[in-house]
Scaffold this active site. Structure first.
Site, PDB file in Angstrom:
ATOM      1  N   LYS A 114      78.529  83.865 -12.999  1.00 59.08           N
ATOM      2  CA  LYS A 114      78.175  84.001 -11.587  1.00 59.08           C
ATOM      3  C   LYS A 114      77.381  82.811 -11.084  1.00 59.08           C
ATOM      4  CE  LYS A 114      78.457  88.927 -10.786  1.00 59.08           C
ATOM      5  NZ  LYS A 114      77.792  90.153 -10.377  1.00 59.08           N
ATOM      6  N   LYS A 197      89.041  90.081 -15.339  1.00 58.76           N
ATOM      7  CA  LYS A 197      88.894  91.539 -15.259  1.00 58.76           C
ATOM      8  C   LYS A 197      89.077  92.014 -13.817  1.00 58.76           C
ATOM      9  CE  LYS A 197      83.906  91.889 -14.588  1.00 58.76           C
ATOM     10  NZ  LYS A 197      82.637  92.433 -14.928  1.00 58.76           N
ATOM     11  N   LYS A 200      85.315  94.125  -8.256  1.00 61.20           N
ATOM     12  CA  LYS A 200      85.141  94.258  -6.809  1.00 61.20           C
ATOM     13  C   LYS A 200      84.782  92.928  -6.184  1.00 61.20           C
ATOM     14  CE  LYS A 200      81.437  97.144  -8.392  1.00 61.20           C
ATOM     15  NZ  LYS A 200      80.882  98.422  -8.522  1.00 61.20           N
TER      16      LYS A 200
HETATM   17  P1  TYM Z   1      79.528  97.544 -12.582  1.00 61.79           P
HETATM   18  O1  TYM Z   1      79.034  98.169 -11.334  1.00 61.79           O
HETATM   19  O2  TYM Z   1      80.097  96.168 -12.509  1.00 61.79           O
HETATM   20  O3  TYM Z   1      80.599  98.458 -13.281  1.00 61.79           O
HETATM   21  C1  TYM Z   1      80.395  99.854 -13.558  1.00 61.79           C
HETATM   22  C2  TYM Z   1      81.083 100.239 -14.850  1.00 61.79           C
HETATM   23  O4  TYM Z   1      82.482  99.939 -14.774  1.00 61.79           O
HETATM   24  C3  TYM Z   1      82.867  99.151 -15.897  1.00 61.79           C
HETATM   25  N1  TYM Z   1      83.929  98.211 -15.461  1.00 61.79           N
HETATM   26  C4  TYM Z   1      85.115  98.056 -16.081  1.00 61.79           C
HETATM   27  N2  TYM Z   1      85.652  98.653 -17.157  1.00 61.79           N
HETATM   28  C5  TYM Z   1      86.908  98.286 -17.514  1.00 61.79           C
HETATM   29  N3  TYM Z   1      87.641  97.354 -16.840  1.00 61.79           N
HETATM   30  C6  TYM Z   1      87.142  96.730 -15.747  1.00 61.79           C
HETATM   31  N4  TYM Z   1      87.865  95.842 -15.081  1.00 61.79           N
HETATM   32  C7  TYM Z   1      85.817  97.071 -15.325  1.00 61.79           C
HETATM   33  N5  TYM Z   1      85.014  96.659 -14.294  1.00 61.79           N
HETATM   34  C8  TYM Z   1      83.870  97.352 -14.401  1.00 61.79           C
HETATM   35  C9  TYM Z   1      81.590  98.407 -16.311  1.00 61.79           C
HETATM   36  O5  TYM Z   1      81.633  98.025 -17.654  1.00 61.79           O
HETATM   37  C10 TYM Z   1      80.534  99.447 -16.050  1.00 61.79           C
HETATM   38  O6  TYM Z   1      80.393 100.329 -17.168  1.00 61.79           O
HETATM   39  N6  TYM Z   1      75.230  96.115 -14.681  1.00 61.79           N
HETATM   40  C11 TYM Z   1      76.127  97.243 -14.492  1.00 61.79           C
HETATM   41  C12 TYM Z   1      75.461  98.429 -13.809  1.00 61.79           C
HETATM   42  C13 TYM Z   1      74.254  98.892 -14.529  1.00 61.79           C
HETATM   43  C14 TYM Z   1      74.195  99.619 -15.754  1.00 61.79           C
HETATM   44  C15 TYM Z   1      72.809  99.848 -15.979  1.00 61.79           C
HETATM   45  C16 TYM Z   1      75.144 100.107 -16.635  1.00 61.79           C
HETATM   46  C17 TYM Z   1      72.979  98.700 -14.087  1.00 61.79           C
HETATM   47  N7  TYM Z   1      72.118  99.269 -14.971  1.00 61.79           N
HETATM   48  C18 TYM Z   1      72.379 100.542 -17.115  1.00 61.79           C
HETATM   49  C19 TYM Z   1      74.707 100.789 -17.766  1.00 61.79           C
HETATM   50  C20 TYM Z   1      73.334 101.005 -17.990  1.00 61.79           C
HETATM   51  C21 TYM Z   1      77.263  96.789 -13.593  1.00 61.79           C
HETATM   52  O7  TYM Z   1      77.147  95.887 -12.803  1.00 61.79           O
HETATM   53  O8  TYM Z   1      78.380  97.573 -13.686  1.00 61.79           O
END
Ligand code: TYM
Length: 334
Positions: A114, A197, A200
């Site tokens: 990023k 991947k 969004k």
């Molecule tokens: P975020 O909001 O990007 O995504 C949420 C969850 O979706 C999964 N994910 C995917 N899995 C498979 N294929 C994809 N293309 C794909 N895109 C997203 C992510 O692995 C995630 O599980 N930093 C985290 C949010 C967060 C978090 C936490 C997660 C904040 N604090 C504490 C676990 C524990 C995030 O940005 O996920």
């Protein structure tokens, strides 16, 4: 078992979030035994690491919460809330900021991707983001953290922080958080590029299927998904250098609750002209009902907001003893 996971309330939930994470959240909630707790939150504090439009952030938080409810998260069984309503997340993140090392954060792939070459103009929140994520899970002394593959590195960092904190302050406060990446949780790639991947933040909406997409839009996006001219093989190994084909087969298998092998056994020898419509039918049969439940929930946003507030109250109670223990460990409380 203390299950904790979060998602950023930026824009729509897409199929990668659903198949990679949310479906596992629902499965873990449904498998809960007496004494277990599941906590799921909207990571609205994390969203501040990128420029935000305040009205949009507030609306997205409620919409995303409604989407989680539509996917099967049940606020009577799981604790559903938004991070900003539980001040312990920010407070513990600051305390852990004394333990995390610059070098550890600098190695995070997400930061490198990023920030690119413009690290100096990024927010400090983008850099320290994984410390807040560590606080999110450590605040509840989480044992299982269901995430997609892309979050594995952040959770390994959380383990490093937990180990160093426990050692530096000679406490046994934080259990080591386990990333729980279910075998049924595939990595879902962009429909336009099998090596990126599904995300969004991709500028092209055609690269992802949103859980709010209408049936005909889902059909259209899958029809236009990038593929190659070869027919599907009968052996998964033969897909090794065909990332777009692999992705569509993975999506099919995940939606059908079957395996890549089973999908290939059914479609071997067929081209994408036959496979894509079958995949589109399947995707519509899974996403259509979620979208309809979501529309119903969004008709009463206040009820969704009230569910979040109740969840936050329960989360604050669970967080309080750990935060106090962390404050005591570092000398902020006697
Ligand atoms: P975020 O909001 O990007 O995504 C949420 C969850 O979706 C999964 N994910 C995917 N899995 C498979 N294929 C994809 N293309 C794909 N895109 C997203 C992510 O692995 C995630 O599980 N930093 C985290 C949010 C967060 C978090 C936490 C997660 C904040 N604090 C504490 C676990 C524990 C995030 O940005 O996920």
């Amino acid at each position: 078992m203390r299950v904790v996971s979060g998602i950023q309330p930026t824009g729509n939930l897409h199929l990668g979030n659903y198949l990679g994470a949310i479906r596992q959240w629902v499965a873990m909630q449904d498998a809960m035994q007496a004494g277990d707790e599941c906590l799921f939150f909207l990571a609205d504090l994390h969203a501040l690491s990128q420029p935000v439009n305040p009205a949009e952030l507030a609306a997205n938080t409620v919409e995303m919460a409604a989407t989680l409810l539509a996917c099967g998260i049940d606020p009577a069984r799981s604790i559903l809330f938004n991070q900003a309503r539980v001040p312990g997340h920010s407070e513990l993140a600051w305390i852990l900021g004394g333990t995390a090392r610059m070098g550890w954060l600098g190695r995070m792939t997400q930061w490198k991707d990023k920030a690119g070459r413009q690290g100096d103009s990024q927010s400090t929140a983008l850099f320290t983001y994984p410390v807040l994520q560590a606080a999110d899970v450590m605040l509840y002394r989480a044992t299982h953290v269901p995430v997609g593959h892309d979050q594995k590195q952040h959770l390994e960092l959380a383990r490093d922080i937990a180990v160093k904190f426990n050692t530096d302050y000679a406490v046994e406060l934080f259990p080591l958080p386990e990333p729980f990446i279910s075998a049924a949780a595939p990595r879902i790639m962009s429909l336009r590029d099998g090596s990126a991947k599904m995300s969004k933040s991709d500028a092209s909406d055609a690269s992802r299927i949103n859980l709010t997409d209408a049936d005909d839009l889902i059909v259209q996006k899958l029809k236009k998904a990038k593929t190659d001219p070869a027919p599907l093989p009968d052996d998964p190994a033969a897909l090794a250098d065909r990332p777009e084909a692999t992705n569509l087969v993975t999506i099919y298998a995940a939606l059908a609750g079957s395996s890549g092998e089973a999908v290939l056994a059914e479609f071997a020898g067929k081209g994408f002209g036959a496979f894509k419509p079958a995949l589109a039918d399947l995707a519509v049969s899974v996403i259509g009902p979620i979208r309809e439940r979501l529309a119903g929930l969004l008709a009463d946003r206040e009820a969704v907001g009230a569910a979040l507030e109740q969840g936050a109250e329960r989360a604050r109670q669970l967080a309080a003893p750990t935060l106090l223990a962390a404050q005591r460990a570092v000398g902020l409380q006697v």
